[in-house]
Design a protein around this motif. Structure first.
Motif, short mmCIF file in Angstrom:
data_model
loop_
_atom_site.label_atom_id
_atom_site.label_comp_id
_atom_site.label_asym_id
_atom_site.label_seq_id
_atom_site.Cartn_x
_atom_site.Cartn_y
_atom_site.Cartn_z
N LYS A 196 -74.92 55.43 -19.90
CA LYS A 196 -76.15 54.04 -20.15
C LYS A 196 -77.40 54.35 -20.10
O LYS A 196 -77.58 54.52 -18.48
N LYS A 197 -78.29 54.33 -20.44
CA LYS A 197 -79.76 55.42 -20.43
C LYS A 197 -79.96 53.99 -18.80
O LYS A 197 -80.85 54.37 -18.04
N SER A 198 -80.03 52.87 -18.66
CA SER A 198 -80.35 51.52 -18.05
C SER A 198 -79.36 51.93 -16.75
O SER A 198 -80.74 50.97 -15.75
N GLU A 199 -78.04 51.65 -16.99
CA GLU A 199 -77.49 51.70 -15.56
C GLU A 199 -78.46 52.67 -14.50
O GLU A 199 -78.62 54.02 -14.41
N THR A 200 -78.17 52.07 -12.74
CA THR A 200 -78.50 52.90 -11.88
C THR A 200 -77.70 53.71 -11.35
O THR A 200 -76.49 53.39 -11.27
N PHE A 201 -77.96 54.97 -11.30
CA PHE A 201 -76.86 55.83 -10.70
C PHE A 201 -77.40 56.55 -9.17
O PHE A 201 -78.89 57.21 -9.24
N VAL A 202 -76.87 57.76 -8.07
CA VAL A 202 -77.69 58.43 -7.26
C VAL A 202 -77.41 59.49 -7.95
O VAL A 202 -75.78 60.20 -7.40
N LEU A 203 -78.32 60.97 -7.75
CA LEU A 203 -77.45 61.82 -7.81
C LEU A 203 -77.24 62.97 -6.06
O LEU A 203 -78.80 62.14 -5.51
N GLY A 204 -76.98 63.41 -5.63
CA GLY A 204 -76.65 63.88 -4.57
C GLY A 204 -77.68 65.75 -4.52
O GLY A 204 -77.74 66.29 -5.66
#
Length: 633
Positions: free
Chosen positions: A614-622
């Motif tokens: 889902k494009k609006s959800e926030t996540f973190v890439l390492g």
């Protein structure tokens, strides 16, 4: 001419009559009963016998009394005061017992014969818009499972199977290996798919689509071509074009199959496609998970959908119009398919959006009017320079030569490929290929590929990745998979002991053996039968999907790449997928997902692969995480 005795003639006529079946015999028994009743009614009147106290006893009463006594033995006890009449009726009753017993036997035999006929699966299928599967192989169970999942949003899905196999055996195997089929009915019929009469039983004229399976033998291609001919040249064929999906092994037979089936048939060159997938996934860990996600019906799949509200917009604008779907390309009004077209391509009237989404009713432009693109999180870096690669191919079968040719397209110049096999005959093919390859140097050595010491002495850490093939041409399927599994266990154990970083892509012929292979914690496996089955299931639902997968598997078009997240965004800080999509679009690429490396060995989390987030959800890439994109290189 010798005179035939009457007894012989009678026996011959009687045998001929009996052989005509149950219904004529019951009819004959009825006529015999009527004649006997009429005869005994006349005799009863001639000798003047009648029940006591019944002076008005006539021919019709005599007929009725004889018929009742013949059909109902209990009636004889109603005339206890008239011995001559009772004796006559007793004789009629005895004949009636024979007649009734024979009738019961005939009816029982007829019912059993009908049940046996139904068990043989030879009755005509009265269905419409059903999927027809012709032939039987190990692929059928995956296909049935996938179609049942695809039919979950339908009321009454139908699958009809016609194969040269016992109907009850087919039903038992499906029940055992597939289990519940939900709201999809599976109807089995026994017959030869290349026989026009047998083909008629399965009603190909009213099908939604047809899948033709190979027979797992050397002449499977010729049998498939014969089956296509039997369908398209049938004198009773329908006017509307068929939608036929079939598998071919030999590329030389592909043109013949297309010549016969024309636009009505989609042919899948299994060896070539599996080889291309193995090459792509060997160079990119996790890619096989992406392909399985796109090919099966369990998660998100590829759908086509017209969308008039997007007409006049560029492909770049179309990408950002969907919140819950990842757009891949455009199908033009003339049915041509473009995967990752130029960003300024205009979406025209009659065009269709090609997108990855949960179901066909979720491919809708539902992005919010305003969404955040975190400009500060976007970075632009040059792709890492390519270096020559070292590839080890362990094992040998017919796909090996296709794999080597594909590797020559992808790897940088100066790369090396070494092939090791238990069998010497691969050396002849290698010598021919050595003269054709451009970017690689090719070597061959005969070794025992299941011996631990031999493998340990091969300096495995000097290779970037290892392709492990089954000895399909030399052993039965289970033994070939067992050999592969032994080698795979050794290789994975070496990675644990020595910390080697090489990637392994292995081939398993039987899907059940993949579960055994999963204990090695490898995240990339290519199960040949399953991949072909999944692809056939998808194409049977939408023939234009074949154009999409051909583009994805072809080295000349846009393929799926898994690239370092650091090439697109700043890592270690929160961001949304609109930002990733924007960064990729600036490179003329389409982002369709990402991979979290920390989850790479967790099967329950899809080995860290997230397709169509889902494009609006926030996540973190390492630092080590990856972006999944459609790109030309």
């Amino acid at each position: 001419m010798r005179k035939v005795p009457f007894s012989v003639k009678f026996k011959y006529k009687f045998d001929s009559f009996v052989s005509r079946g149950t219904v004529p015999m019951i009819s004959g028994l009825g006529i015999f009963t009527l004649v006997v009743v009429v005869l005994f009614a006349g005799v009863l009147m001639l000798i003047g016998l009648h029940p006591d106290h019944d002076e008005g006893f006539g021919i019709w009463q005599s007929f009725w009394v004889n018929m009742i006594h013949m059909l109902d033995p209990g009636t004889v006890g109603q005339h206890e005061d008239n011995w001559p009449f009772m004796i006559f009726m007793m004789f009629v009753t005895i004949i009636g017992l024979v007649v009734v017993s024979t009738l019961i036997g005939l009816v029982s035999s007829g019912i059993l014969d009908k049940i046996e006929t139904l068990r043989k699966g030879r009755s005509f299928v009265i269905e419409k818009d059903h999927l027809l599967i012709l032939g039987w192989s190990s692929k059928i169970f995956t296909i049935i499972s996938e179609i049942c999942i695809a039919n979950e949003n339908q009321k009454n899905g139908k699958i009809v199977i016609l194969a040269d196999k016992d109907k009850v055996e087919m039903e038992d195997e499906i029940r055992d290996k597939v289990g519940s089929t939900g709201n999809t009915s599976v109807i089995c019929r026994t017959g030869n798919p290349i026989d026009v009469h047998d083909l008629h039983i399965a009603n190909p004229f009213d099908t939604k689509s047809i899948i033709i399976l190979d027979k797992d033998n050397e002449n499977s291609d010729s049998q498939i071509i014969k089956t296509i001919v039997a369908i398209v040249t049938n004198p009773y064929r329908r006017n509307a074009p068929y939608h036929i999906t079939a598998e071919m092994e030999d590329k030389r037979n592909f043109d013949v199959g297309k010549m016969v089936g024309k636009d009505e048939v989609e042919l899948i060159l299994s060896d070539e496609i599996i080889s291309r997938i193995m090459v792509q996934t060997s160079r990119q860990s996790g890619l096989s998970v992406v392909y399985i996600e796109l090919m099966d019906f369990g998660g998100d799949e590829i759908y086509f959908m017209p969308e008039p509200s997007l007409e006049g917009k560029t492909f770049r604008e179309v990408l950002f119009a969907y919140e819950d779907s990842a757009i891949m390309g455009i199908q033009s009004a003339d049915d041509t398919v473009q995967v990752n077209p130029p960003m300024d391509t205009i979406f025209k009237p009659g065009d269709r959006v090609i997108g990855i989404t949960e179901d066909d009713d979720t491919l809708i432009p539902n992005a919010p009017e305003k969404f955040d693109i975190l400009e500060g999180n976007i970075v632009y870096t040059e792709p890492e320079s390519q270096h020559s690669e070292g590839i080890l191919i362990v094992g040998w079968n017919n796909r090996a030569q296709y794999i080597i040719k594909e590797l020559d397209y992808y790897v940088p110049a100066g790369s090396s490929v070494k092939v090791v096999s238990k069998f010497e005959d691969a050396h002849k093919v290698i010598k021919k290929l050595q003269k054709k390859v451009v970017n690689i140097t090719l070597d061959f050595e005969v070794m025992d590929t299941t011996d631990r010491d031999t493998l340990n002495d091969m300096h495995l850490d000097s290779y970037d990745y290892i392709i492990l093939l089954c000895y399909q041409n030399y052993y039965p399927i289970q033994e070939a998979d067992a050999q592969t599994l032994i080698t795979l266990l050794h290789l994975r154990n070496f990675t644990e002991l020595y910390g080697a970083k090489y990637k392994i892509v292995s081939e398993m012929l039987d899907i059940r053996n993949r579960q055994l292979a999963d204990i090695t914690s490898a995240d990339d496996f290519i199960v040949s039968d399953k991949l072909v089955s999944l692809l056939m299931s998808q194409v049977s639902e939408n023939k234009f999907l074949m154009r999409v997968f051909e583009d994805l598997f072809d080295a000349e078009g846009s393929e799926i790449y898994i690239k370092s997240a650091r090439e697109y965004v700043r890592v270690g800080i929160p961001l949304n997928f609109y930002t990733v999509l924007e960064s990729a679009a600036r490179k003329n690429e389409v982002a369709i997902g990402y991979r979290i490396i920390e989850e790479a060995k967790i099967a329950d989390k899809g080995y860290g692969v997230y397709v169509n987030p889902k494009k609006s959800e926030t996540f973190v890439l390492g630092e080590e995480d990856m972006i999944i994109v459609l790109s030309e290189d």
